[in-house]
Each structure stands twice: as structure tokens, then as C-alpha cells.
Design an enzyme around this catalytic site. Structure first.
Site, PDB file in Angstrom:
ATOM      1  N   CYS A  73      46.894  52.058  47.307  1.00 42.47           N
ATOM      2  CA  CYS A  73      46.281  53.169  48.046  1.00 42.47           C
ATOM      3  C   CYS A  73      47.278  53.918  48.932  1.00 42.47           C
ATOM      4  CB  CYS A  73      45.077  52.702  48.856  1.00 42.47           C
ATOM      5  SG  CYS A  73      45.376  51.368  50.029  1.00 42.47           S
ATOM      6  N   ASP A 278      40.212  60.255  49.789  1.00 43.52           N
ATOM      7  CA  ASP A 278      40.175  58.808  49.622  1.00 43.52           C
ATOM      8  C   ASP A 278      40.714  58.422  48.247  1.00 43.52           C
ATOM      9  OD1 ASP A 278      39.562  56.133  49.534  1.00 43.52           O
ATOM     10  OD2 ASP A 278      37.522  56.364  50.280  1.00 43.52           O
ATOM     11  N   HIS A 280      40.558  55.465  46.871  1.00 45.87           N
ATOM     12  CA  HIS A 280      39.947  54.230  46.384  1.00 45.87           C
ATOM     13  C   HIS A 280      38.903  54.463  45.300  1.00 45.87           C
ATOM     14  CE1 HIS A 280      41.564  53.205  50.397  1.00 45.87           C
ATOM     15  NE2 HIS A 280      41.820  52.042  49.842  1.00 45.87           N
TER      16      HIS A 280
END
EC number: 3.4.22.-
Length: 418
Positions: A73, A278, A280
Site C-alpha cells: 500500500c 485508497d 486497498h
């Protein structure tokens, strides 16, 4: 659900829209109103390159991972902040991505620099393998400083972009160092001083004229990354206003950071909330189609961006800025100086003309192993005393200042023991 695998951090099917508020929305130096410019806000967000976890890409190093789910990430956030620099460099801040609209070649050149294959400049493969030199094994989680250092090294191979990447350590930006770095290219004095370039030479697969143009440039475009720690275990509220102002600057590239072991790419704020992309979400690796075109829709976040309270931000971050010209850099310096005068905004870093004299190289101190052990024990006692004082939160606000003696000793100790 075969198009993407949603992981724990994005296991949701409805995305909260922007709040109906009179507070302005700031996205990478652009100011918007939710009431009158919501479409413009979403278009700006969608136009940022969005890099997420991927699966089924060629094995890193030939025999390594074929997915970065669970560990990549921060590497993806590093890609996003650096991709924004390349977008500003080659397309401009006002460039917008519109679904279904044909894009210019430079857009695909930028995108190809981050595709998950070993020969892309800033691919997950290159970042993971270059990170070994920073003490990180392939598949190991990175912090903001590590990914910044790796990207700086990789940028040296990107002659098409010809960027000057500077990482300001010790919470100090030294203007003299940056000018020296960015002014390293000067016009050729004559044919003898500047050998002719072969007509069929390509610069890492990109047009020859890009490399020649930058050899004649007086200023290499600057990517400035500033790793910071804005508190001990949580962000000190004294830095919040300063952090907000960073997103207001036209040179802003955003911030990489997040929560412990969960990195995000922050692109702006509204009220007391940060706006972020994001990484993820696990998506399949992308390959060019039969016509040689690269499907690009999965590289753009086409839903409202995520938000989180500024107070939840982990204190370890890296702030990024892009200065395309020397005038941009001078303007940025003036803004930082003015920011230091804003009431209630504690500076996150120092801006100085020359390297401070107290920045000593620990090697010249000739420390023995015994000296290092005593320094370690002393530092641990000092840390225990600080964190057990009832009012230690008040002391927290001075930690990032380079002039702080405790900070200097801590930096010196970490260098000696590294």
C-alpha cells in the site's frame, strides 16, 4: 465481483458523498465549493492516477510475489504522489481525464511508467527491488521516507521526465541545495562541449527531443519530498493548520501517510477531514489489448474519494511539492515564509538558505562503540522521562524543529547506529 477483489479497508459498496458544507474543498492547490462545483471536484479527483493492489502480474525478480496485496500500500501511495508529479510535468495541473475520451500520447507515456512490469520506471517491481538497497526485503512494508528514497533513485533513470528529486531530511529544506540540484543543466557552450546526438537515439523509449530539450534547460523541474514526524504516537493538533495550508499551495503534490500499516494518498481536505485515494483494493494486472492500447479505466477512481478525520492521521508522513520552474520554487519559498507567520500554525519544517552549522556528520565525531552504547542508554532515559511527564503533549509540539537539541541528538544517534 471478478473485476476487483475488495479487501478489508474498502469492503463497502456505497461511498459517502461530500458533505453539504460552506467550507471550501481544497484539492492539490485548487479551491472548490461543494454547492456550485461538485462535478468539478469529482472530475479533479477522478483525473488523479489511482494505483491499487494488483494481482497476477509477472513475478517480482522472476521468482517473487505476483501480487502486492497486504504489503504494497505505501509503495502504491508512492507511485500516486510521483505520478502526480509526472502529470504536472508532462500534462499540466489543469489536465483532466474523461472516460471514453481519447487521451494524448504523453498521458499513456506517464501511465506506462507505472505499469506492473519489470522495465517500467516506477513499477512495483522496480520499487520493491530497489528497496532492497534501503534494507527492505521484497514483500516488506515501507514507511513514507523509504518509498521517497527509492523513488529518488529510480528517477535518475527517467531521462524523459528529467526531474530533480530532493528529499529534505532533518525537517529542514535548504534552498541552496535545491538551487544547486535544479540548476545542474546549463546550455552547451558550443559543438565541442555538447556532442551531437545520434538521430535514431531514443531516451528510454521516449522521443529524442525530450532529452535534448532538457539538456538545454536552465532549471530541472523539482520534486520536493519532505518526510516528517508530527508527534510521538498521534499527530499534534498544533500542526493541523500548517498541514491544511500545504494542500492550498499550487505546488502541492499531496501527502503520503495514513494509519499504522495502512497507507493512503492524501490529496486535499474539507473542514477537519482529509480527502484521500485508497490503494486497498486488489485489481487484476493490466495488459495492452489486441490493438496495443492500454485499458486505463481501472487507474482512475470513479467514485467519491474517501475521507478521514485529520486527528486520526499517523504522525509519520511525507509531504510533496512540484516546482516546474525556478519562479515556482521562489513562490513556494515565499508561501512557506508567510505560513510561519500564520497565527496558530506551527511550522512542520524549517526553510533555510544554507545548511545549518549544527548539521554535523557523525563520522567526524569518531564515536567508539562504548560512546554509542552510552548515547543509546541516555536517549532511552530521556524518552522515558518525556513520555511520562504529565504535560509531555505540550513538549511534543517542538520535536520536529531542527533547532531542537533533543531532536538533533536523536537524529545524530540514529545516524551513528545505522
Amino acid at each position: 465481483m471478478d473485476a476487483a477483489t475488495l479487501t478489508y479497508d474498502t469492503l463497502r459498496f456505497e461511498y459517502e458523498d461530500f458533505p453539504e458544507t460552506k467550507e471550501p474543498v481544497w484539492i492539490l492547490g485548487r479551491k472548490y465549493s461543494v454547492f456550485t462545483e461538485k462535478e468539478e471536484i469529482l472530475l479533479d479527483v477522478t483525473s488523479r492516477l489511482w494505483f491499487t493492489y494488483r494481482k497476477n502480474f509477472p513475478a517480482i525478480g522472476g521468482t517473487g510475489p505476483t501480487s502486492d496485496t497486504g504489503w504494497g500500500c505505501m509503495l502504491r501511495c508512492g507511485q500516486m504522489i510521483f505520478a502526480q508529479a509526472l502529470v504536472c510535468r508532462h500534462l499540466g495541473r489543469d489536465w483532466r481525464w474523461i472516460k471514453g475520451k481519447r487521451q494524448m500520447d504523453n498521458y499513456f507515456n506517464v501511465l506506462n511508467a507505472f505499469i506492473d512490469k519489470k522495465d517500467s520506471y516506477y513499477s512495483i517491481h522496480q520499487i520493491a527491488q530497489m528497496g532492497v538497497g534501503e534494507g527492505k526485503s521484497i514483500g516488506q512494508w515501507y514507511g513514507p521516507n523509504t518509498v521517497a528514497q527509492v523513488l529518488k533513485k529510480l528517477a535518475t533513470f527517467d531521462t524523459w521526465s528529467s526531474l530533480a528529486v530532493h528529499i529534505a531530511m532533518d525537517n529542514t529544506v535548504v534552498m541552496e541545495e535545491i538551487r544547486r540540484l535544479c540548476q545542474s543543466n546549463f546550455p552547451c557552450a558550443g559543438a565541442a562541449a555538447c556532442p551531437a546526438v545520434e538521430a535514431d537515439v531514443l531516451y528510454n523509449g521516449y522521443p529524442e527531443e525530450a532529452g535534448v530539450r532538457d539538456r538545454l534547460s536552465l532549471w530541472k523541474p523539482l520534486v520536493l519530498l519532505i518526510p516528517l514526524r508530527l508527534g510521538l504516537t498521534e499527530i499534534n493538533e498544533a500542526y493541523i493548520e500548517t498541514l491544511k495550508h500545504c494542500f492550498m499551495m499550487p505546488q502541492s503534490l499531496g501527502v503520503i501517510g495514513g494509519k499504522p500499516n495502512s497507507a493512503h494518498y492524501f490529496i486535499g481536505y474539507v473542514g477537519e477531514e482529509l480527502i484521500y485515494l485508497d490503494p486497498h483494493t486488489t485489481q487484476p494486472a493490466v495488459e495492452p489489448n489486441d490493438s496495443g492500447c492500454l485499458p486505463d479505466e481501472s487507474f482512475h477512481c470513479q467514485h467519491p474519494p474517501c475521507r478521514m478525520s485529520i486527528a486520526e492521521l499517523d504522525p509519520s508522513i511525507a509531504v510533496g511539492f512540484f516546482c516546474n520552474t525556478e519562479e515556482d520554487f521562489n513562490d513556494w519559498c515565499q508561501q512557506i515564509k508567510k505560513l510561519s507567520l500564520v497565527r496558530g500554525a506551527l511550522p512542520m519544517f524549517e526553510l533555510v538558505e544554507r545548511q545549518p552549522s549544527h548539521f554535523s556528520n557523525p563520522d567526524v565525531l569518531n564515536l567508539t562503540p562504548g560512546d554509542k552504547e552510552r548515547l543509546t542508554a541516555s536517549a532511552k532515559r530521556s524518552e522515558y522521562a518525556l513520555t511520562n511527564l504529565p504535560g509531555h503533549q505540550a513538549l511534543d509540539c517542538v520535536l520536529p524543529l531542527a533547532s531542537c537539541t533533543l531532536c538533533f541528538l536523536a537524529r545524530l544517534l540514529s545516524r551513528c547506529l545505522s
